[in-house]
Design a protein around this motif. Structure first.
Motif, PDB file in Angstrom:
ATOM      1  N   UNK A 187       0.828  -1.202   0.000  1.00 16.88           N
ATOM      2  CA  UNK A 187       0.000   0.000   0.000  1.00 16.88           C
ATOM      3  C   UNK A 187       0.863   1.252   0.000  1.00 16.88           C
ATOM      4  N   UNK A 188       1.997   1.198   0.692  1.00 17.62           N
ATOM      5  CA  UNK A 188       2.896   2.350   0.733  1.00 17.62           C
ATOM      6  C   UNK A 188       3.410   2.685  -0.661  1.00 17.62           C
ATOM      7  N   UNK A 189       3.723   1.668  -1.441  1.00 17.70           N
ATOM      8  CA  UNK A 189       4.164   1.904  -2.820  1.00 17.70           C
ATOM      9  C   UNK A 189       3.019   2.487  -3.643  1.00 17.70           C
ATOM     10  N   UNK A 190       1.826   1.954  -3.455  1.00 16.64           N
ATOM     11  CA  UNK A 190       0.674   2.390  -4.241  1.00 16.64           C
ATOM     12  C   UNK A 190       0.342   3.866  -4.006  1.00 16.64           C
ATOM     13  N   UNK A 191       0.485   4.340  -2.767  1.00 16.94           N
ATOM     14  CA  UNK A 191       0.122   5.724  -2.466  1.00 16.94           C
ATOM     15  C   UNK A 191       1.312   6.681  -2.546  1.00 16.94           C
ATOM     16  N   UNK A 192       2.491   6.146  -2.822  1.00 20.95           N
ATOM     17  CA  UNK A 192       3.660   7.004  -2.981  1.00 20.95           C
ATOM     18  C   UNK A 192       4.495   7.189  -1.730  1.00 20.95           C
ATOM     19  N   UNK A 193       4.182   6.448  -0.667  1.00 17.75           N
ATOM     20  CA  UNK A 193       4.959   6.542   0.567  1.00 17.75           C
ATOM     21  C   UNK A 193       6.274   5.783   0.459  1.00 17.75           C
ATOM     22  N   UNK A 194       6.306   4.743  -0.361  1.00 17.78           N
ATOM     23  CA  UNK A 194       7.530   3.968  -0.591  1.00 17.78           C
ATOM     24  C   UNK A 194       7.795   3.890  -2.093  1.00 17.78           C
ATOM     25  N   UNK A 195       9.042   3.649  -2.441  1.00 22.74           N
ATOM     26  CA  UNK A 195       9.425   3.586  -3.853  1.00 22.74           C
ATOM     27  C   UNK A 195       9.294   2.192  -4.435  1.00 22.74           C
ATOM     28  N   UNK A 196       9.673   1.178  -3.652  1.00 23.62           N
ATOM     29  CA  UNK A 196       9.592  -0.179  -4.174  1.00 23.62           C
ATOM     30  C   UNK A 196       9.661  -1.175  -3.025  1.00 23.62           C
ATOM     31  N   UNK A 197       9.244  -2.401  -3.322  1.00 23.34           N
ATOM     32  CA  UNK A 197       9.314  -3.510  -2.370  1.00 23.34           C
ATOM     33  C   UNK A 197      10.243  -4.567  -2.963  1.00 23.34           C
ATOM     34  N   UNK A 198      11.182  -5.047  -2.157  1.00 23.00           N
ATOM     35  CA  UNK A 198      12.127  -6.066  -2.623  1.00 23.00           C
ATOM     36  C   UNK A 198      12.207  -7.180  -1.585  1.00 23.00           C
ATOM     37  N   UNK A 199      12.712  -8.324  -2.003  1.00 25.80           N
ATOM     38  CA  UNK A 199      12.873  -9.454  -1.093  1.00 25.80           C
ATOM     39  C   UNK A 199      13.853  -9.085   0.017  1.00 25.80           C
ATOM     40  N   UNK A 200      13.654  -9.614   1.233  1.00 26.02           N
ATOM     41  CA  UNK A 200      14.568  -9.296   2.340  1.00 26.02           C
ATOM     42  C   UNK A 200      16.037  -9.549   2.003  1.00 26.02           C
ATOM     43  N   UNK A 201      16.301 -10.607   1.257  1.00 27.45           N
ATOM     44  CA  UNK A 201      17.689 -10.929   0.914  1.00 27.45           C
ATOM     45  C   UNK A 201      18.288  -9.924  -0.071  1.00 27.45           C
ATOM     46  N   UNK A 202      17.427  -9.116  -0.705  1.00 24.40           N
ATOM     47  CA  UNK A 202      17.906  -8.167  -1.705  1.00 24.40           C
ATOM     48  C   UNK A 202      17.884  -6.720  -1.218  1.00 24.40           C
ATOM     49  N   UNK A 203      17.404  -6.495   0.021  1.00 24.62           N
ATOM     50  CA  UNK A 203      17.175  -5.129   0.488  1.00 24.62           C
ATOM     51  C   UNK A 203      18.455  -4.293   0.489  1.00 24.62           C
ATOM     52  N   UNK A 204      19.488  -4.769   1.168  1.00 21.62           N
ATOM     53  CA  UNK A 204      20.710  -3.980   1.244  1.00 21.62           C
ATOM     54  C   UNK A 204      21.408  -3.898  -0.102  1.00 21.62           C
ATOM     55  N   UNK A 205      21.341  -4.968  -0.879  1.00 22.62           N
ATOM     56  CA  UNK A 205      21.947  -4.949  -2.205  1.00 22.62           C
ATOM     57  C   UNK A 205      21.284  -3.890  -3.086  1.00 22.62           C
TER      58      UNK A 205
END
Length: 274
Positions: free
Chosen positions: A186-204
């Protein structure tokens, strides 16, 4: 050339970890047993770090994240709220000015800031994420602006200024007044977040974005961030004038000349941030 005072820069931050890798700084909250809840000292150090970072000359992008299951759960109930009830009005105002200075310094810092949100992000932690320039989340992350849930105004540390400008007044009213959770999707949909990624890929993913920013036309990125912040309260004519002056200055930079050279040579530009 950087003009600065004679005092030394801070190399060791006691209340969170700061690592520097080729102009990319990573700030890691380190209280995983308390979902990286903030203390008085953490607030004060964050305030000073974001004031100092632009003066150092060796940081061109910043990543913020937390250890364990959370990014930051806000102010520590025992160590902060339990103490605030003992404060007199003058002390309370000093505290709220300090917390607000964290956000003001983040927005006035020309260096791009990426929040790598690895889980719980609530209260003051949600405002810190909000004040960042990019927010990359894991799927189970949830934003919660919890201030009304503890009997305080939903507008805290600049949240009532920043959030409506990001998601609109209607959404911001619902989020700040009710304090309900906003999922990562929902955060991505409303513009609060830019993207969602897998936990293993977050820091990368977050570090890759930071590296792109640090290796790119840094003056252009910094000018863009400051224009976005400054123009929020300007009239259109004033904003156009500020942008005109900024562009005229950037047209004289080495990076703009390098773009022209590289374009003619069919090469990728070698950005220097000059």
């Amino acid at each position: 050339m950087t003009f600065r005072a004679s005092a030394a820069f801070t190399d060791d931050w006691e209340h969170f970890d700061v690592s520097l890798d080729d102009r990319v700084a990573t700030i890691t909250f380190q209280r995983p047993d308390k979902l990286n809840a903030l203390t008085f000292d953490v607030y004060a150090d964050l305030r000073d770090l974001f004031r100092e970072a632009p003066l150092r000359g060796d940081i061109d992008a910043i990543v913020m994240t937390g250890e364990g299951r959370g990014f930051c759960s806000g102010g520590d109930v025992g160590e902060i709220i339990g103490e605030l009830v003992k404060f007199d009005p003058k002390q309370l105002l000093e505290f709220t000015h300090m917390t607000g200075a964290v956000i003001q310094n983040m927005r006035e810092c020309p260096i791009p800031i990426i929040a790598a949100i690895n889980g719980t992000v609530a209260g003051a932690g949600a405002v810190i994420a909000l004040a960042s320039d990019f927010r990359i989340c894991v799927p189970h992350a949830k934003f919660r602006f919890l201030f009304t849930n503890v009997g305080l105004s939903g507008g805290d540390m600049g949240s009532a200024y920043l959030l409506p400008r990001l998601v609109g007044q209607g959404r911001a009213t619902e989020i700040l007044m009710l304090g309900d959770a906003v999922t990562a999707d929902d955060a991505v949909q409303i513009g609060l977040a830019n993207r969602v990624v897998a936990p293993t890929e977050l820091l990368e993913e977050s570090t890759a974005l930071a590296r792109r920013l640090a290796d790119g036309p840094r003056l252009a990125y910094q000018a863009t961030k400051l224009l976005i912040s400054r123009e929020a309260d300007m009239s259109l004519p004033a904003a156009i004038e500020l942008e005109a002056m900024t562009q005229a200055l950037l047209m004289r930079t080495d990076d703009h000349a390098e773009f022209h050279r590289a374009f003619g040579a069919s090469e990728a530009p070698n950005w220097t941030g000059r």
